[in-house]
Design a protein around this motif. Structure first.
Motif, short mmCIF file in Angstrom:
data_model
loop_
_atom_site.label_atom_id
_atom_site.label_comp_id
_atom_site.label_asym_id
_atom_site.label_seq_id
_atom_site.Cartn_x
_atom_site.Cartn_y
_atom_site.Cartn_z
N LEU A 136 -0.77 9.63 7.30
CA LEU A 136 -0.05 10.76 6.70
C LEU A 136 -0.76 11.25 5.44
O LEU A 136 -1.27 10.45 4.66
CB LEU A 136 1.37 10.34 6.35
CG LEU A 136 2.21 9.79 7.51
CD1 LEU A 136 3.53 9.23 6.99
CD2 LEU A 136 2.46 10.88 8.55
N ALA A 137 -0.74 12.56 5.26
CA ALA A 137 -1.32 13.17 4.07
C ALA A 137 -0.33 14.13 3.46
O ALA A 137 0.50 14.74 4.15
CB ALA A 137 -2.62 13.90 4.41
N SER A 138 -0.41 14.29 2.17
CA SER A 138 0.42 15.25 1.47
C SER A 138 -0.21 16.63 1.57
O SER A 138 -1.34 16.83 1.10
CB SER A 138 0.57 14.83 0.00
OG SER A 138 1.33 15.77 -0.71
N GLN A 139 0.47 17.55 2.20
CA GLN A 139 0.06 18.95 2.40
C GLN A 139 -1.06 19.12 3.42
O GLN A 139 -1.02 20.02 4.24
CB GLN A 139 -0.37 19.61 1.07
CG GLN A 139 0.77 19.88 0.11
CD GLN A 139 0.34 20.73 -1.05
OE1 GLN A 139 -0.28 20.23 -1.98
NE2 GLN A 139 0.67 22.00 -1.02
N CYS A 140 -2.07 18.28 3.38
CA CYS A 140 -3.23 18.44 4.26
C CYS A 140 -2.82 18.26 5.71
O CYS A 140 -2.40 17.18 6.14
CB CYS A 140 -4.30 17.43 3.88
SG CYS A 140 -5.75 17.44 4.96
N ARG B 299 -11.81 11.68 9.73
CA ARG B 299 -11.72 10.21 9.77
C ARG B 299 -10.48 9.75 10.52
O ARG B 299 -10.54 8.78 11.30
CB ARG B 299 -11.73 9.65 8.34
CG ARG B 299 -13.12 9.68 7.68
CD ARG B 299 -13.08 9.15 6.27
NE ARG B 299 -12.44 10.12 5.37
CZ ARG B 299 -11.61 9.79 4.38
NH1 ARG B 299 -11.27 8.53 4.19
NH2 ARG B 299 -11.10 10.73 3.61
N VAL B 300 -9.36 10.42 10.30
CA VAL B 300 -8.13 10.04 11.01
C VAL B 300 -8.29 10.29 12.51
O VAL B 300 -7.88 9.45 13.33
CB VAL B 300 -6.93 10.82 10.46
CG1 VAL B 300 -5.72 10.66 11.37
CG2 VAL B 300 -6.59 10.34 9.05
N LYS C 274 0.83 -1.20 0.00
CA LYS C 274 0.00 0.00 0.00
C LYS C 274 0.86 1.25 0.00
O LYS C 274 1.89 1.31 0.65
CB LYS C 274 -0.91 0.02 1.23
CG LYS C 274 -2.00 -1.02 1.23
CD LYS C 274 -2.75 -1.02 2.55
CE LYS C 274 -3.38 0.32 2.84
NZ LYS C 274 -4.12 0.30 4.11
N ASP C 275 0.40 2.25 -0.73
CA ASP C 275 1.03 3.57 -0.67
C ASP C 275 0.75 4.16 0.71
O ASP C 275 -0.37 4.06 1.21
CB ASP C 275 0.43 4.44 -1.77
CG ASP C 275 1.18 5.76 -1.92
OD1 ASP C 275 1.90 6.13 -0.99
OD2 ASP C 275 1.03 6.40 -2.97
N CYS C 276 1.75 4.78 1.30
CA CYS C 276 1.59 5.27 2.67
C CYS C 276 1.06 6.69 2.77
O CYS C 276 0.98 7.23 3.87
CB CYS C 276 2.93 5.17 3.41
SG CYS C 276 3.49 3.47 3.64
N THR D 172 -5.43 6.14 4.33
CA THR D 172 -4.26 5.32 4.01
C THR D 172 -3.48 5.06 5.29
O THR D 172 -3.13 6.00 6.01
CB THR D 172 -3.37 6.04 2.99
OG1 THR D 172 -4.14 6.37 1.84
CG2 THR D 172 -2.21 5.16 2.58
N VAL D 173 -3.21 3.80 5.57
CA VAL D 173 -2.55 3.41 6.82
C VAL D 173 -1.39 2.48 6.50
O VAL D 173 -1.53 1.57 5.69
CB VAL D 173 -3.54 2.70 7.77
CG1 VAL D 173 -2.85 2.34 9.08
CG2 VAL D 173 -4.76 3.58 8.02
N CYS D 174 -0.23 2.72 7.11
CA CYS D 174 0.92 1.82 6.97
C CYS D 174 1.47 1.49 8.35
O CYS D 174 1.32 2.28 9.29
CB CYS D 174 2.01 2.46 6.13
SG CYS D 174 1.68 2.49 4.35
N GLU D 175 2.11 0.33 8.46
CA GLU D 175 2.70 -0.09 9.73
C GLU D 175 4.19 -0.35 9.57
O GLU D 175 4.63 -0.90 8.56
CB GLU D 175 2.01 -1.35 10.26
CG GLU D 175 0.59 -1.09 10.75
CD GLU D 175 0.03 -2.28 11.52
OE1 GLU D 175 0.71 -3.32 11.57
OE2 GLU D 175 -1.07 -2.14 12.06
#
Length: 712
Positions: free
Chosen positions: A525-529, A553-554, A470-472, A482-485
């Protein structure tokens, strides 16, 4: 494309065309277009909308190409091959020459941090697909901060070449369809081209609203601009379909045509001054310069009282129009590379020198390259232009490949040097050099690790890797969950890292701590947001709404997933709605307070990391260009350190379960911030920490994290 008009010789001479004279209005329009672009690139604050000159070029190209195609409609593969061979001879020799020269010049004067990007873009430009590469970079927040390459202006030439491939095929299909249906070919072609123009315009408007950075470069958003010129060719060249079309003007009175020509010129010039980088573009806003250019061509200004025809026919104007293609090719590489050669920003004399040298090089290129390869002998036999074109492309692509191979070799050496530096356990390595009480020297000269070119890629796993396929990153325009571990999947202690790109930069430090403490790290994590209950003003309303939705949501996930601690930080890169960055501080403070209070309501402790300082320059580029004096890549801490409303938010909440970690004293000295500290490059761009430097901050970060866990 030549602007020489074509006239019908006789009804029987279906494939014969002769030159009746130069369309001085079109040559003048080219001169206006290239002047807009040239002045915009040299003095962007004086002509903020000069980029619309490219749109004028698109209309001219669409008009002339379609005029030729309708004068001799393609009916067979050989017809198409002949058309494309003329395009190859007209465009490729000059463009490939400029690309080859630019690659060599970049290698000689540009810092090594620029070599890879320039090589990749030059290779893509040689194949006329660089617009798609730039579109990809434009929507990549981190790549968007890269310095401009000396070949990125080839995006518009790529759009045109792709148009030249598809447009003749479309006309061939439409002509064949008209024959099968026994309909007027003019009507069928006009309807078919009109449908394509309408579809492309609708897509352009939609894409400009939803993803404007990408919309600027991609071909589908631009086809309608060339197509408007094509439709104009159908409308004003009505006579003798397929028998050498006459390129005429609208059937209006001379006075009306004079008014139309002036109105078109005024529309073009107005956009040059009225539009800015903030203007959504292309979208419907591009219709103003596009229709302005179409009006000038349709008017074909007559020699009447008050007409611009006399001004258009002036010899300097005609000469500039004649060399406009080569001016466009040469000017941008000189603008980009000259500061590297001189070691200073462009001054007025530099800009005047660029203007003069662009014109001189353009005149030489027109005479000795463009005109020479357009001679008939270079088109016979038919395969000759194709073989030469492929050979020329192959040479440029091979040059780019050689440059990339050198970059790969240097990166391998840099990785070895970095590994050796890390293995030494130097007490002054990286952030340790700024430990209170240490007596470590300031890094004032190279070499540094990672080497500047490698530093561009020395990024957190959150940026570079995927977890579980998955893209993180949650990115615009949709901002999905989007969630990564990372770390030990069986760990008893579970940590959440949440925020935007300045949260992602802390993952390497957390991973260092997690390895010894046995933690599992989950990223949101989000890009810019930014993760804040704040409406953030993106370049499209849909992005603003979806960013807010992502944040809600996060926040719910941080409350419901049972984490042992949340690590929270953001960079303010997008202003609050209706504000500028400076005026957004209070809105962000309230937004941060809302998120932190919600998370704390579940009893989860939070470590808030104060945002890190940020330079206005690309640090690796600066370090590469100033290896002997790295202090030139430093700045005042008061200027680099951002205003940080999260500090006030933490103070206002006054919750012992929220621990503020301010590590900026391990990034900057009391008064100055450097691009390299303890022999380590601090940033991989203008503001994001390299993974190597972030790891050296792990000892300083561990204390606040353990304090927060103890209070949970």
């Amino acid at each position: 494309m030549s602007s020489r008009s074509l006239v019908e010789r006789s009804p029987r001479a279906r494939d014969e065309r002769v030159v009746s004279g130069t369309r001085t209005d079109i040559q003048a329009l080219r001169a206006v277009a290239v002047s807009l672009v040239l002045v915009y690139h040299l003095w962007p604050n004086r002509l903020t909308g000069g980029f619309t000159g490219v749109d004028v070029f698109f209309v001219i190209s669409g008009f002339l190409i379609t005029s030729h195609l309708l004068g001799r409609p393609p009916r067979t593969g050989r017809d198409l091959a002949g058309f494309w061979s003329r395009r190859i001879r007209r465009l490729l020799p000059a463009s490939l020459l400029v690309l080859a020269v630019t690659l060599v010049a970049s290698r000689l004067v540009a810092p090594e941090t620029q070599w890879a990007a320039t090589a990749k873009q030059a290779g893509a430009a040689a194949l006329y697909v660089v617009n798609w590469l730039l579109a990809s970079d434009a929507v990549d927040y981190l790549a968007a901060e890269n310095a401009p390459s000396p070949v990125q202006h080839f995006w518009s030439l790529s759009v045109e070449e792709q148009f030249y491939i598809g447009w003749p095929l479309l006309i061939l299909v439409l002509v064949a369809l008209a024959s099968r249906l026994r309909r007027s070919p003019t009507a069928v072609v006009a309807l078919g081209l009109g449908a394509v123009v309408a579809a492309s315009f609708a897509y352009s408007v939609h894409e400009t609203v939803t993803e404007p950075a990408r919309a600027y470069f991609v071909t589908p958003t631009r086809v309608w601009e060339l197509g408007v010129g094509g439709l104009l060719a159908v409308l004003v060249g009505r006579h003798g379909f397929g028998r050498g079309r006459s390129v005429e003007a609208v059937a209006w009175s001379a006075t009306a045509r004079v008014v139309l020509a002036w109105a078109g010129l005024a529309a073009i010039v107005w956009t040059g001054f009225a539009y800015t980088g903030a203007t959504p573009f292309p979208g419907w806003q591009a219709a103003v310069p596009v229709l302005g250019a179409a009006a000038v061509i349709a008017a074909n200004a007559p020699a009447a009282t008050g007409s611009p025809a006399g001004m258009m026919a002036l010899r300097p104007v005609q000469w500039l129009g004649d060399v406009s293609y080569s001016v466009y090719l040469w000017h941008w590489p000189i603008i980009v590379l000259l500061p590297y050669a001189t070691g200073s920003a462009l001054g007025t004399l530099d800009k005047l020198a660029i203007l003069a040298s662009s014109l001189v090089l353009a005149g030489l290129t027109k005479r000795y390259v463009e005109d020479r390869f357009r001679a008939p002998e270079w088109g016979r036999p038919l395969r000759k232009p194709y073989l030469l074109g492929v050979a020329g492309m192959a040479v440029v692509v091979a040059m780019a490949a050689v440059q990339l191979a050198e970059v790969d070799r240097k990166e391998a050496e840099a990785r070895d040097a970095l590994a050796a530096a890390v293995a030494t356990d130097d007490p002054c390595f990286g952030a340790a050099a700024l430990t209170p009480g240490s007596d470590c020297p300031r890094t004032t000269e190279g070499p540094v690790v990672p080497a500047p070119a490698q530093a561009l890629k020395d990024k957190s796993d959150a940026y570079e890797e995927v977890s579980g396929g998955k893209d993180c990153w949650s990115s615009a325009p949709r901002f999905p969950m989007t969630v990564c571990e990372f770390g030990d999947p069986e760990a008893e202690t579970s940590i959440a890292l949440a925020g935007n790109s300045h949260a992602g930069q802390w993952l390497p430090a957390l991973q260092e701590i997690a390895r010894t403490r046995g933690w599992r790290i989950t990223t949101y994590l989000a890009s810019q947001c930014a993760l804040a209950e704040t409406d953030q003003e993106f370049d499209a309303t849909a992005k603003t709404e979806r960013c807010s939705s992502w944040g809600r949501r996060v926040t719910r996930r941080l409350v419901s997933e049972g984490y042992d601690m949340v690590v929270y930080t953001n960079r303010i890169s997008v202003p609050a709605v209706g504000k500028d960055i400076a005026g957004s501080q209070d809105a962000y403070r309230r937004g941060y307070e809302s998120v932190l209070a919600t998370v704390r309501s579940s009893g989860v402790p939070v470590t808030v990391i104060r945002d890190t300082p940020a330079s206005g320059d690309m640090i690796p580029d600066c370090l590469a260009a100033n290896d002997g004096d790295l202090t030139r890549c430093s700045g005042s801490r008061s200027e680099w350190e951002p205003a940080e409303p999260v500090v006030d938010a933490v103070s206002d909440l006054d919750d012992r379960g929220i621990v503020l970690a301010d590590l900026n004293d391990r990034i900057c000295r009391p008064d100055r911030c450097d691009g390299a500290v303890g022999g380590v490059v601090v940033y991989f761009d203008r503001s994001h920490l390299t993974a190597t430097y972030a790891r050296t901050l792990a000892p300083a970060l561990e204390g606040p994290l353990r304090k927060a866990l103890a209070r949970g």
